[in-house]
Structures are given as C-alpha cells and as structure tokens.
Motif scaffolding. Structure first.
Motif, mmCIF file in Angstrom:
data_model
loop_
_atom_site.group_PDB
_atom_site.id
_atom_site.type_symbol
_atom_site.label_atom_id
_atom_site.label_comp_id
_atom_site.label_asym_id
_atom_site.label_seq_id
_atom_site.Cartn_x
_atom_site.Cartn_y
_atom_site.Cartn_z
ATOM 1 N N ALA A 1 9.976 15.659 -35.389
ATOM 2 C CA ALA A 1 10.487 15.744 -34.017
ATOM 3 C C ALA A 1 10.017 14.591 -33.128
ATOM 4 N N PRO A 2 8.721 14.232 -33.147
ATOM 5 C CA PRO A 2 8.301 13.097 -32.301
ATOM 6 C C PRO A 2 8.931 11.771 -32.735
ATOM 7 N N LEU A 3 9.163 11.616 -34.036
ATOM 8 C CA LEU A 3 9.799 10.396 -34.526
ATOM 9 C C LEU A 3 11.253 10.316 -34.063
ATOM 10 N N LEU A 4 11.921 11.453 -34.072
ATOM 11 C CA LEU A 4 13.296 11.514 -33.597
ATOM 12 C C LEU A 4 13.362 11.214 -32.102
ATOM 13 N N LYS A 5 12.402 11.754 -31.374
ATOM 14 C CA LYS A 5 12.348 11.502 -29.926
ATOM 15 C C LYS A 5 12.103 10.019 -29.642
ATOM 16 N N GLU A 6 11.189 9.400 -30.378
ATOM 17 C CA GLU A 6 10.896 7.977 -30.191
ATOM 18 C C GLU A 6 12.110 7.119 -30.536
ATOM 19 N N ALA A 7 12.811 7.477 -31.602
ATOM 20 C CA ALA A 7 14.004 6.722 -31.983
ATOM 21 C C ALA A 7 15.074 6.832 -30.896
ATOM 22 N N ALA A 8 15.287 8.029 -30.380
ATOM 23 C CA ALA A 8 16.286 8.224 -29.327
ATOM 24 C C ALA A 8 15.900 7.453 -28.067
ATOM 25 N N THR A 9 14.633 7.457 -27.722
ATOM 26 C CA THR A 9 14.162 6.724 -26.544
ATOM 27 C C THR A 9 14.354 5.222 -26.731
ATOM 28 N N ALA A 10 14.004 4.719 -27.919
ATOM 29 C CA ALA A 10 14.151 3.289 -28.202
ATOM 30 C C ALA A 10 15.620 2.870 -28.131
ATOM 31 N N TRP B 1 18.005 4.398 -26.481
ATOM 32 C CA TRP B 1 18.439 4.523 -25.083
ATOM 33 C C TRP B 1 18.039 3.281 -24.284
ATOM 34 N N TYR B 2 16.776 2.856 -24.425
ATOM 35 C CA TYR B 2 16.315 1.654 -23.732
ATOM 36 C C TYR B 2 17.105 0.429 -24.183
ATOM 37 N N TYR B 3 17.414 0.356 -25.464
ATOM 38 C CA TYR B 3 18.181 -0.762 -25.995
ATOM 39 C C TYR B 3 19.585 -0.799 -25.386
ATOM 40 N N PHE B 4 20.219 0.357 -25.310
ATOM 41 C CA PHE B 4 21.557 0.426 -24.713
ATOM 42 C C PHE B 4 21.521 0.013 -23.242
ATOM 43 N N ILE B 5 20.497 0.446 -22.532
ATOM 44 C CA ILE B 5 20.357 0.062 -21.123
ATOM 45 C C ILE B 5 20.196 -1.451 -21.001
ATOM 46 N N GLN B 6 19.388 -2.038 -21.869
ATOM 47 C CA GLN B 6 19.175 -3.483 -21.822
ATOM 48 C C GLN B 6 20.455 -4.235 -22.162
ATOM 49 N N ARG B 7 21.225 -3.731 -23.114
ATOM 50 C CA ARG B 7 22.513 -4.353 -23.446
ATOM 51 C C ARG B 7 23.443 -4.324 -22.235
ATOM 52 N N GLU B 8 23.468 -3.199 -21.545
ATOM 53 C CA GLU B 8 24.320 -3.101 -20.353
ATOM 54 C C GLU B 8 23.846 -4.046 -19.256
ATOM 55 N N ALA B 9 22.532 -4.223 -19.135
ATOM 56 C CA ALA B 9 22.008 -5.174 -18.148
ATOM 57 C C ALA B 9 22.432 -6.598 -18.485
ATOM 58 N N CYS B 10 22.677 -6.868 -19.765
ATOM 59 C CA CYS B 10 23.154 -8.180 -20.201
ATOM 60 C C CYS B 10 24.671 -8.297 -20.123
ATOM 61 N N GLY B 11 25.330 -7.221 -19.684
ATOM 62 C CA GLY B 11 26.781 -7.248 -19.542
ATOM 63 C C GLY B 11 27.529 -6.795 -20.780
ATOM 64 N N ILE B 12 26.825 -6.236 -21.752
ATOM 65 C CA ILE B 12 27.456 -5.779 -22.989
ATOM 66 C C ILE B 12 27.680 -4.278 -22.867
ATOM 67 N N GLU C 1 22.211 12.048 -35.451
ATOM 68 C CA GLU C 1 21.253 12.927 -34.780
ATOM 69 C C GLU C 1 20.529 12.211 -33.628
ATOM 70 N N VAL C 2 20.342 10.914 -33.758
ATOM 71 C CA VAL C 2 19.726 10.136 -32.669
ATOM 72 C C VAL C 2 20.720 10.008 -31.522
ATOM 73 N N LEU C 3 21.970 9.701 -31.856
ATOM 74 C CA LEU C 3 22.992 9.563 -30.825
ATOM 75 C C LEU C 3 23.227 10.878 -30.099
ATOM 76 N N MET C 4 23.125 11.988 -30.809
ATOM 77 C CA MET C 4 23.309 13.298 -30.181
ATOM 78 C C MET C 4 22.255 13.549 -29.111
ATOM 79 N N ARG C 5 21.058 13.019 -29.330
ATOM 80 C CA ARG C 5 20.000 13.161 -28.327
ATOM 81 C C ARG C 5 20.303 12.375 -27.068
ATOM 82 N N LEU C 6 21.169 11.380 -27.199
ATOM 83 C CA LEU C 6 21.550 10.573 -26.041
ATOM 84 C C LEU C 6 22.756 11.153 -25.319
#
Length: 104
Positions: free
Chosen positions: A59-68, A70-81, A96-101
């Motif tokens: 569970a903590p590994l899944l949470k960390e993956a989903a958080t990572a 999520w942050y990556y997607f936010i950074q991509r959007e900040a770059c205009g992607i 399962e990671v995407l479902m957490r998002l």
C-alpha cells in the motif's frame, strides 16, 4: 540604396533583456524539474513492480507511485504538455496507479 535592418528575435546576444534571460532560466528549470519528476516516477514504479510481499506492505509503495505520477503530470502541464497518454505509455504506468489519480 540598401537599408539597415536591426537584428530580430531574442537570439542576438546584443539584445538580451532581463526578461528574456529570466524566461530562458525559467524554461531551463521547468525542464530540469520535469526530469527529476520523471526519475521519481521510474524509481517508484520500479519499487512497486519489485514488491512481492503482502498487500499491506504494498500500500505505501502504491501511494508513493501515485504521488510521483501525480507530481509528474503536474510538472508536464506546467511545461505546457497537456496530453498524458504518451507518458503513461512510456513509463508503463499501471492502471491501479492511475485509478488512484482518478483516471479511468
């Protein structure tokens, strides 16, 4: 007679302004931050994939993956992607990671 024309664009070193230099540095930092976020996604997904223990330990590994991710997607959007599909395919982000998002 030929006319004298001033250099155009921000590529001329003679006409660098404070704003253009700052914009360049901001773009450079966005790219660097995107790279760091991508490395975090890789590490989190590798740890999740390598785990073979109980669901409770996973569970903590899944949470960390989903958080990572999520942050990556936010950074991509900040770059205009805006399209995240190529990143999902590139990193092989599990459903399962995407479902957490909140993605389906």
């Amino acid at each position: 007679m030929s006319s004298l024309r001033m250099p155009q664009g921000s590529t001329s070193p003679l006409f660098k302004t404070g704003a253009s230099i700052l914009d360049y540095e901001i773009q450079e930092e966005r790219g660097y931050a995107l790279g760091r976020a991508g490395q975090r996604v890789e590490q989190a997904l590798a740890a999740l994939k390598a785990h073979d223990g109980s669901d409770e330990d996973r569970a903590p590994l899944l949470k960390e993956a989903a958080t990572a991710v999520w942050y990556y997607f936010i950074q991509r959007e900040a770059c205009g992607i805006r399209n995240q599909k190529p990143a999902i395919d590139h990193y092989g982000i599990p459903r399962e990671v995407l479902m957490r998002l909140g993605a389906s």
